[in-house]
Design a protein around this motif. Structure first.
Motif, PDB file in Angstrom:
ATOM      1  N   ASN A  82       0.817  -1.215   0.000  1.00  0.00           N
ATOM      2  CA  ASN A  82       0.000   0.000   0.000  1.00  0.00           C
ATOM      3  C   ASN A  82       0.851   1.266   0.000  1.00  0.00           C
ATOM      4  O   ASN A  82       0.559   2.228   0.694  1.00  0.00           O
ATOM      5  CB  ASN A  82      -0.957   0.010   1.204  1.00  0.00           C
ATOM      6  N   ARG A  83       1.938   1.246  -0.785  1.00  0.00           N
ATOM      7  CA  ARG A  83       2.837   2.399  -0.922  1.00  0.00           C
ATOM      8  C   ARG A  83       3.230   2.938   0.459  1.00  0.00           C
ATOM      9  O   ARG A  83       3.025   4.104   0.781  1.00  0.00           O
ATOM     10  CB  ARG A  83       2.188   3.478  -1.784  1.00  0.00           C
ATOM     11  N   SER A  84       3.854   2.054   1.249  1.00  0.00           N
ATOM     12  CA  SER A  84       4.076   2.337   2.665  1.00  0.00           C
ATOM     13  C   SER A  84       5.303   3.189   2.955  1.00  0.00           C
ATOM     14  O   SER A  84       5.605   3.446   4.121  1.00  0.00           O
ATOM     15  CB  SER A  84       4.214   1.017   3.438  1.00  0.00           C
ATOM     16  N   THR A 114       0.194  10.543  -0.691  1.00  0.00           N
ATOM     17  CA  THR A 114       0.357  11.777   0.077  1.00  0.00           C
ATOM     18  C   THR A 114       0.732  11.427   1.507  1.00  0.00           C
ATOM     19  O   THR A 114       0.099  10.571   2.124  1.00  0.00           O
ATOM     20  CB  THR A 114      -0.952  12.589   0.070  1.00  0.00           C
ATOM     21  N   GLY A 115       1.755  12.096   2.015  1.00  0.00           N
ATOM     22  CA  GLY A 115       2.138  11.904   3.407  1.00  0.00           C
ATOM     23  C   GLY A 115       3.177  10.812   3.600  1.00  0.00           C
ATOM     24  O   GLY A 115       3.482  10.029   2.697  1.00  0.00           O
ATOM     25  N   ILE A 116       3.706  10.794   4.785  1.00  0.00           N
ATOM     26  CA  ILE A 116       4.712   9.802   5.160  1.00  0.00           C
ATOM     27  C   ILE A 116       4.048   8.439   5.326  1.00  0.00           C
ATOM     28  O   ILE A 116       2.942   8.338   5.857  1.00  0.00           O
ATOM     29  CB  ILE A 116       5.399  10.237   6.478  1.00  0.00           C
ATOM     30  N   GLY A 117       4.737   7.383   4.875  1.00  0.00           N
ATOM     31  CA  GLY A 117       4.174   6.043   4.943  1.00  0.00           C
ATOM     32  C   GLY A 117       4.380   5.389   6.296  1.00  0.00           C
ATOM     33  O   GLY A 117       5.176   5.838   7.128  1.00  0.00           O
ATOM     34  N   GLY A 118       3.667   4.283   6.496  1.00  0.00           N
ATOM     35  CA  GLY A 118       3.770   3.554   7.756  1.00  0.00           C
ATOM     36  C   GLY A 118       5.170   3.018   8.011  1.00  0.00           C
ATOM     37  O   GLY A 118       5.654   3.009   9.151  1.00  0.00           O
TER      38      GLY A 118
END
Length: 808
Positions: free
Chosen positions: A436-438, A464-468
């Protein structure tokens, strides 16, 4: 023998006496010079164009960095503006009338309280004296040296790099080199020096790269920078490196290590960050990490870079920090050379190219002192070009789709986050796209789909945003543990929890296309299963090519410009081919630690490998390689002022657009990946260990059956089919002739060629015109190989236009 007159003896003795005198006082030697006060005081001698350095710290280690503030401007040569050289711990020592700048050897140490033990290691390995200086003046514990020759040398080793790139032979020309005073400055913690350096020589006739970026390729003028930086204090606590953490490391051999422990030590690289209250679940830092954006970037670009880089605050918040990471525009009052400031710079080149996240790091501890991001300014234009091909937005009488610019800035935000991540200590994670594009530390390919009306949906092109995954890496690298915590156990617990959450981490070399083997680690790919994604992408590609038109180019653009936009659409599958090829003869594995519960290695199920084979073969079909006739007719030869470039397809037809050459570059790449020597040997090995594995012989048999032995089509598609046939034979011959390939692989390839030869000889008797010509040429290639296999070299396959992002 003539006698020397008494007066001459007196003159000679006077000269010798003066030369033997002790140096004068520093105040006297510098009284008419411009002083620069700071970490190392120095003086500018305007009359003689010299810098005199005051050395007052002997046997005190500091950091020496060289860099390239004004570069060459060629991505291929890799000598960009802002490029950082090595991080060296150095010190000055004095011996008689000389001062030496020496680099101790920190690769080998003894972390011990025993002075003799430390000394024994220090004396066992060579150090490096970087330069020797003659003392010009001396006073108390300070000396003055002429620093100019040190600054006017080729400190960045440009001549070596240009020679290695086969551009020519160069050396520094002293008469055309000088101190660059505007960027020669002093600060409390660092002294900065810069010089204009001109390398002269003779560019080679085929030195395209250096000729394309210099007014005179025989005189290359750049600027070289040198930084003397105070090392951090001893309050930083190094953090143990874990190969599963996703961080970079510094390593060294510690000869004071007990025999029952590993002698090589690894420390994680990271910035110093401490909570005001380590016991609090959420705390502000004692000192935040702040990054500053190049004010020279265009306004909208600055906004995108600030937004993307600021995403990292999400990760630090997840690690229990409040307001620990900030991004600001560099104020006019701040000098980007000041070591106290982390910089995001916007750089220009003649071609699109890589962006970089580099760090100035203390090699002793792994502490990042300064982050420096260099973002190539042409990358946004490439994303714009891709979006033009996908959307074809230039329709008469209609406004241009604003999605074009949204895609560009979405990519810039992701790019800024990615490169800043490197300067925070994070490595690539090329397996993030399957989860999931982590992670922003992957190389993202735009994710798109077709709507019901046949238009392209780009709403989810970039995450968008930083991944897990990124949050887990920051947690490991930057968590500030409460007093009394067993840090080793706490760090192990973080890794264990990361594994439980299902994240997969595979970095650089393991994900590269040529000899990579991991089925889920790739650059510029999407999807959980590479073969499924390739099949999906080929369906979208076919729809785009079937409907490709002049709506892809701006009003007023020459029709020949259609080829620029066509390239990324026709090669839409290029990186997914790389990904799918690694499923064939691939191996699933992890960076497992003993007893951590991860799967160490696992052969890929035969059905999955054959699925990948089928997906790859679909890219070689005439239907996949053919361009619509109506599109070919719309691409004329280039008009004056618009020459062919490396961004376009190669051509074998002179000035005209060559659709066969485009097909050759795409198909040749697929076949090269399928019959990669390392992949071929894995197929042989895995078949020997598990008879259900595909094996090299069945793979080649199926490849030949679906190309040479398939029913021949007529016309344009038949010509494409014969093109692919020739490429298959060429790659088999290349594999057989490759001395680096395993003998088992070369033997199998030779056997397959022999079998194909016999089939071709039979087929020759019944083949019609063009097919017969193809068979005759193929047989002649086999005959040429058989006569002299050691000298046989088939004609090179036309390569694709430059790729990721250029040149490879």
């Amino acid at each position: 023998m003539k006698k020397i007159p008494l007066v001459l003896l007196f003159i000679f003795s006077t000269i010798l006496y003066v030369k033997g005198q002790k140096p004068g006082k520093i105040d006297s030697a510098t009284q008419n010079l411009k002083p620069y006060r700071g970490y190392f005081n120095f003086y500018w001698d305007e009359k003689n164009g010299r810098i005199l350095l005051e050395v007052d710290k002997f046997n005190t280690e500091f950091l020496y960095i060289n860099s390239l503030p004004a570069g060459v401007g060629s991505n291929d040569l890799g000598l960009d503006r802002g490029q950082i050289g090595g991080n060296r711990v150095v010190k000055f020592i004095k011996s008689g009338h000389k001062v030496l700048l020496i680099q101790p050897n920190y690769d080998y140490r003894a972390i011990s309280q025993n002075t003799n033990e430390r000394k024994s290691v220090e004396e066992a390995f060579a150090q490096s004296v970087l330069w020797g200086f003659k003392i010009e003046a001396e006073e108390n514990d300070k000396v003055l040296v002429n620093f100019t020759p040190f600054l006017l040398r080729d400190g960045h080793h440009l001549a070596d790099k240009l020679a290695g790139a086969d551009q020519g032979d160069y050396k520094v020309e002293d008469s055309r080199s000088a101190i660059y005073l505007p960027d020669t400055k002093n600060f409390p913690l660092n002294s900065e020096f810069e010089a204009i350096i001109t390398l002269t020589g003779k560019a080679k006739p085929n030195a395209r790269e250096i000729r394309s970026v210099t007014p005179d390729a025989d005189a290359i003028t750049v600027r070289m920078h040198h930084s003397f930086i105070q090392l951090p204090d001893s309050n930083y606590k190094p953090r143990r490196f874990d190969p599963r953490s996703g961080l970079y490391d510094v390593s060294y051999m510690d000869f004071a290590t007990p025999i029952d422990e590993p002698i090589v030590k690894h420390l994680a690289t990271r910035h110093r960050l401490e909570k005001k209250d380590p016991a609090a679940e959420m705390s502000e830092p004692k000192k935040p990490i702040v990054y500053y954006i190049d004010p020279g970037a265009p306004p909208l670009v600055k906004d995108a870079l600030r937004q993307g880089a600021s995403w990292w605050n999400q990760a630090f918040e997840a690690a229990g920090y409040k307001n620990a990471f900030r991004v600001e525009i560099l104020p006019d009052t701040v000098d980007p050379m000041d070591i106290r400031y982390n910089i995001i710079q916007w750089i220009h080149r003649s071609t699109r190219g890589w962006s970089y996240g580099e760090s100035i790091t203390d090699p002793r501890t792994g502490e990042i002192i300064k982050g420096q991001v260099s973002l190539g300014s042409l990358r946004d234009r490439q994303d714009f070009l891709i979006a033009e091909g996908l959307l074809q937005p230039y329709e008469d009488g209609k406004p241009i789709d604003t999605t074009l610019m949204h895609i560009v800035f979405a990519r810039l935000r992701q790019l800024a986050a990615h490169e800043v991540g490197h300067t925070l200590g994070l490595q690539h994670n090329f397996a993030a796209s399957v989860n999931n594009r982590s992670s922003v530390m992957d190389y993202p390919s735009p994710l798109f789909s077709l709507k019901a009306d046949g238009t392209v949906d780009l709403s989810k092109a970039y995450a968008t945003g930083i991944g897990g995954w990124d949050k887990r890496v920051i947690l490991y690298g930057y968590q500030d543990f409460a007093p009394g915590t067993n840090e080793d156990k706490a760090l192990k617990d973080i890794i264990s929890e990361t594994l439980k959450q299902g994240y997969l981490y595979i970095t650089d070399e393991d994900a590269r296309p040529a000899d990579g083997a991991h089925p889920q680690a790739h650059l510029w790919d999407n999807g959980v299963n590479a073969a499924d994604e390739l099949n999906r992408l080929m369906l979208i590609r076919k729809h785009l090519l079937d409907n490709f038109s002049e709506k892809a180019i701006r009003p007023g653009a020459p029709m020949a410009m259609l080829e620029e936009v066509l390239v990324p659409v026709y090669l839409l599958h290029r990186y997914q081919v790389e990904a799918a090829s690694k499923m064939l003869g691939g191996l699933y594995y992890t960076y497992a630690i003993k007893n951590d519960g991860q799967t160490v290695t696992k052969l890929i199920a035969p059905a999955e490998q054959w699925k990948a084979f089928g997906a790859l073969m679909s890219t070689l079909s005439p239907d996949a390689l053919a361009l619509p006739e109506k599109l070919i007719e719309k691409i004329p030869p280039r008009p004056d002022g618009y020459p062919r470039t490396r961004e376009l397809f190669k051509s074998r037809t002179g000035l005209t657009f060559d659709p066969m050459a485009a097909a050759e570059s795409a198909a040749g790449t697929t076949i090269e990946f399928m019959l990669n020597p390392q992949r071929a040997e894995r197929l042989v090995e895995y078949k020997s260990r598990d008879n259900t594995q595909p094996g090299l012989i069945p793979v080649i048999d199926k490849l030949v059956a679906q190309t040479w032995k398939a029913p021949q089509q007529a016309g344009y598609k038949g010509e494409l089919q014969r093109l692919v046939n020739g490429l298959v034979l060429k790659q088999l011959l290349t594999l057989t002739a490759d001395p680096q390939a395993a003998e088992s692989v070369r033997g199998i390839a030779l056997m397959e060629i022999d079998g194909l030869k016999k089939w071709m000889q039979v087929r020759l008797n019944i083949a019609p015109g063009e097919e017969k010509a193809s068979l005759l040429f193929g047989l002649s290639q086999i005959e040429a190989f058989n006569k002299n296999p050691d000298q046989f070299k088939p004609a090179p396959v036309l390569i694709m236009p430059d790729g990721s992002p250029i040149g490879d």
